[in-house]
Design a protein around this motif. Sequence first.
Motif, PDB file in Angstrom:
ATOM      1  N   ALA A  81     -66.377 -68.582  -7.377  1.00 46.39           N
ATOM      2  CA  ALA A  81     -67.812 -68.827  -7.565  1.00 46.39           C
ATOM      3  C   ALA A  81     -68.388 -67.667  -8.365  1.00 46.39           C
ATOM      4  O   ALA A  81     -68.263 -66.502  -7.972  1.00 46.39           O
ATOM      5  CB  ALA A  81     -68.522 -68.952  -6.219  1.00 46.39           C
ATOM      6  N   ILE A  82     -68.994 -67.988  -9.497  1.00 42.09           N
ATOM      7  CA  ILE A  82     -69.504 -66.975 -10.414  1.00 42.09           C
ATOM      8  C   ILE A  82     -71.031 -67.028 -10.403  1.00 42.09           C
ATOM      9  O   ILE A  82     -71.623 -68.057 -10.737  1.00 42.09           O
ATOM     10  CB  ILE A  82     -68.968 -67.197 -11.844  1.00 42.09           C
ATOM     11  CG1 ILE A  82     -67.437 -67.132 -11.834  1.00 42.09           C
ATOM     12  CG2 ILE A  82     -69.549 -66.182 -12.817  1.00 42.09           C
ATOM     13  CD1 ILE A  82     -66.810 -67.422 -13.170  1.00 42.09           C
ATOM     14  N   PHE A  83     -71.654 -65.920 -10.010  1.00 42.92           N
ATOM     15  CA  PHE A  83     -73.106 -65.790 -10.028  1.00 42.92           C
ATOM     16  C   PHE A  83     -73.485 -64.863 -11.179  1.00 42.92           C
ATOM     17  O   PHE A  83     -72.958 -63.752 -11.282  1.00 42.92           O
ATOM     18  CB  PHE A  83     -73.624 -65.215  -8.699  1.00 42.92           C
ATOM     19  CG  PHE A  83     -73.320 -66.071  -7.498  1.00 42.92           C
ATOM     20  CD1 PHE A  83     -74.254 -66.984  -7.033  1.00 42.92           C
ATOM     21  CD2 PHE A  83     -72.113 -65.957  -6.828  1.00 42.92           C
ATOM     22  CE1 PHE A  83     -73.981 -67.773  -5.930  1.00 42.92           C
ATOM     23  CE2 PHE A  83     -71.833 -66.741  -5.720  1.00 42.92           C
ATOM     24  CZ  PHE A  83     -72.771 -67.653  -5.263  1.00 42.92           C
ATOM     25  N   VAL A  84     -74.414 -65.297 -12.029  1.00 44.22           N
ATOM     26  CA  VAL A  84     -74.825 -64.535 -13.207  1.00 44.22           C
ATOM     27  C   VAL A  84     -76.330 -64.326 -13.158  1.00 44.22           C
ATOM     28  O   VAL A  84     -77.094 -65.285 -12.970  1.00 44.22           O
ATOM     29  CB  VAL A  84     -74.431 -65.246 -14.515  1.00 44.22           C
ATOM     30  CG1 VAL A  84     -74.803 -64.391 -15.717  1.00 44.22           C
ATOM     31  CG2 VAL A  84     -72.947 -65.558 -14.532  1.00 44.22           C
ATOM     32  N   CYS A  85     -76.762 -63.067 -13.317  1.00 49.18           N
ATOM     33  CA  CYS A  85     -78.190 -62.753 -13.358  1.00 49.18           C
ATOM     34  C   CYS A  85     -78.754 -63.151 -14.717  1.00 49.18           C
ATOM     35  O   CYS A  85     -78.171 -62.846 -15.758  1.00 49.18           O
ATOM     36  CB  CYS A  85     -78.404 -61.264 -13.101  1.00 49.18           C
ATOM     37  SG  CYS A  85     -80.134 -60.741 -13.231  1.00 49.18           S
ATOM     38  N   PHE A  86     -79.885 -63.823 -14.724  1.00 52.79           N
ATOM     39  CA  PHE A  86     -80.478 -64.307 -15.966  1.00 52.79           C
ATOM     40  C   PHE A  86     -80.978 -63.177 -16.857  1.00 52.79           C
ATOM     41  O   PHE A  86     -80.958 -63.299 -18.080  1.00 52.79           O
ATOM     42  CB  PHE A  86     -81.640 -65.264 -15.649  1.00 52.79           C
ATOM     43  CG  PHE A  86     -81.222 -66.706 -15.575  1.00 52.79           C
ATOM     44  CD1 PHE A  86     -80.030 -67.063 -14.963  1.00 52.79           C
ATOM     45  CD2 PHE A  86     -82.009 -67.708 -16.109  1.00 52.79           C
ATOM     46  CE1 PHE A  86     -79.635 -68.387 -14.890  1.00 52.79           C
ATOM     47  CE2 PHE A  86     -81.625 -69.037 -16.044  1.00 52.79           C
ATOM     48  CZ  PHE A  86     -80.434 -69.377 -15.432  1.00 52.79           C
ATOM     49  N   THR A  87     -81.466 -62.091 -16.272  1.00 50.51           N
ATOM     50  CA  THR A  87     -82.106 -61.037 -17.075  1.00 50.51           C
ATOM     51  C   THR A  87     -81.178 -59.877 -17.375  1.00 50.51           C
ATOM     52  O   THR A  87     -81.175 -59.345 -18.483  1.00 50.51           O
ATOM     53  CB  THR A  87     -83.361 -60.522 -16.359  1.00 50.51           C
ATOM     54  OG1 THR A  87     -83.027 -60.117 -15.023  1.00 50.51           O
ATOM     55  CG2 THR A  87     -84.435 -61.595 -16.309  1.00 50.51           C
TER      56      THR A  87
END
Length: 318
Positions: A45-51
């Motif tokens: 599961a890959i979580f990426v911060c938008f900013t």
Amino acid sequence: MGNLPQQRLLPGGYPFQCTGVDYAGPIMAASRQGRGCKLIKVYIAIFVCFTTKAIHLEVVSDLTSNKYLLALFRFISRRGKPDDIYSDNGTSFVGACNELSKFLKTNCDSLSEQLANDGIKFHFIPAYSPHYGGLWEAGVKSTKFHLRRVLGNCNLTFEELNTTLVQIEAILNSRPLTPLSSDPADCTPLTPGHFLIGRPLTSLPRHDIKDHSTASLSRFQRIEQLRQHFWARWSKEFVSELQHRTKWQKGNDTLKLGALVVVKEDHLPPLKWRLGRVIAVHPGSDGIVRVADITTSVGVIRRAFNRICPLPVDAEFG
């Protein structure tokens, strides 16, 4: 090409306030060490911060909503609760959204008003439109592309695979984004690690075992070899992407005095970037700069343009 989403441009109060999530895999893992172990499918599961473009990796044993919720709870415990989560229309994500919504509605009376309203907004991109999630698709590519190649036929246990992924997460979050200041003597870049821990991510010095035979290494050393192989492959690819080539149409002189650049160097240890400031340029007979003198932590070096990658500055982002 459409405009960037508004969430990508507004500065958040903390990392992962607006997050994109996706799955990568499957990857085969061993149920235990020793003979008689079974191979099981696991996912990332890959979580990426938008900013901040920071990445968080979690190992998931299957694609059910419950396992995604467990991964989401681990993510929230370490990174904080996001306000918005964007994803595709996978059944795991939709099921998690429905389950959380049902929990908040069912227990609204028993929970305090503040806690009941303190939920997470789930957003789903249109079906069959992966280009709407280009941010997390890029994170999937960075993680999955080289990980499958360095793993090969090596089947790690769940704990060993989790350790490898956390170290890969540190490598991805150490990449330089832009100069931290305009001071010519400052060679420190801004990285996603600055937003997570307030300083650059570093690692302990270890022996270079990339070229050692796998049969001669213990399982502990094998994990370190996988990390070094991933760094050697991914860092070269990332540095190459910083070089914008414009053939035949137009030229853009990006080697300017005082610019912070990444120097392509071989055999650097993981999380170690060779950075420097341009102190002198040497134009050719046509007036185009292809060679520059760069001051680094080890002294002044001269490199050609194909070994120099200027970091983007604020004006280029706008």
